[in-house]
Design a protein around this motif. Sequence first.
Motif, short mmCIF file in Angstrom:
data_model
loop_
_atom_site.label_atom_id
_atom_site.label_comp_id
_atom_site.label_asym_id
_atom_site.label_seq_id
_atom_site.Cartn_x
_atom_site.Cartn_y
_atom_site.Cartn_z
N SER A 55 -48.94 -35.24 -31.27
CA SER A 55 -48.98 -33.77 -31.21
C SER A 55 -48.99 -33.17 -32.60
N ASP A 94 -52.25 -33.66 -34.45
CA ASP A 94 -53.32 -32.85 -33.86
C ASP A 94 -53.39 -31.45 -34.47
N LEU A 95 -52.32 -31.05 -35.18
CA LEU A 95 -52.27 -29.73 -35.82
C LEU A 95 -53.03 -29.76 -37.15
N ARG A 123 -49.49 -20.20 -29.96
CA ARG A 123 -50.32 -21.42 -30.10
C ARG A 123 -49.44 -22.65 -29.96
N GLU A 147 -48.48 -23.15 -26.35
CA GLU A 147 -49.59 -23.74 -25.60
C GLU A 147 -49.71 -25.24 -25.86
N ALA A 148 -49.33 -25.66 -27.05
CA ALA A 148 -49.39 -27.07 -27.41
C ALA A 148 -48.10 -27.81 -27.02
#
Length: 190
Positions: free
Chosen positions: A17, A20-21, A62, A65-66
């Motif tokens: 995770s 992915d940013l 954001r 949502e993640a």
Amino acid sequence: KTGDDRETSLRANFDLSYDDLSLAERERWRKLAVFAPSGFAPQAVAVLWGGSESESREGLLRFMEASLLQPVLEAPGRFRLHDLLRDFALEKLKQAGETETVQRALAGWLIKLFDDHFTDDITTSRETHSELDNLLLTADWAEQQKDGNQLADLLRAGRNWLMLLYFDKWELRVRAALEIGVSDPRLHAN
């Protein structure tokens, strides 16, 4: 479970995770680790991120949502990191060497907030009451850093609320600040 197997390792999933940013999002997200587990307001986040409150709200949404943030159900408009993610974010913040800068920015915002609401009634000042956990956590950080001036300034700014709600914690931290040393005579007197 821990280990390298991405199917069974929480740590590996956290890394997925995080990786992915974007680089900017990683920096912003790990800065959220300085807040207390009880949560934070977009206004405080804006100070740490160096942007506007509306930009911070967009960024926080954001992250929600993640699945990197969750709302504080008891306090609409506030957010928090999941406990396990908070530890992970603190680790990333330390690795990036940003802890002191971010903690000092939060301390400055808290001091200003509590100074601005110094004469408010505790029952009507929702902004300050919601930030007491952050004030106490930041005071703990200042004490650990042996920064008597920062600790004393935090305690001075929040004294109306701390003395009323957390007198024992306030008194112990004041003693700690004086033992560490407060170089500003006016702050020492306060």
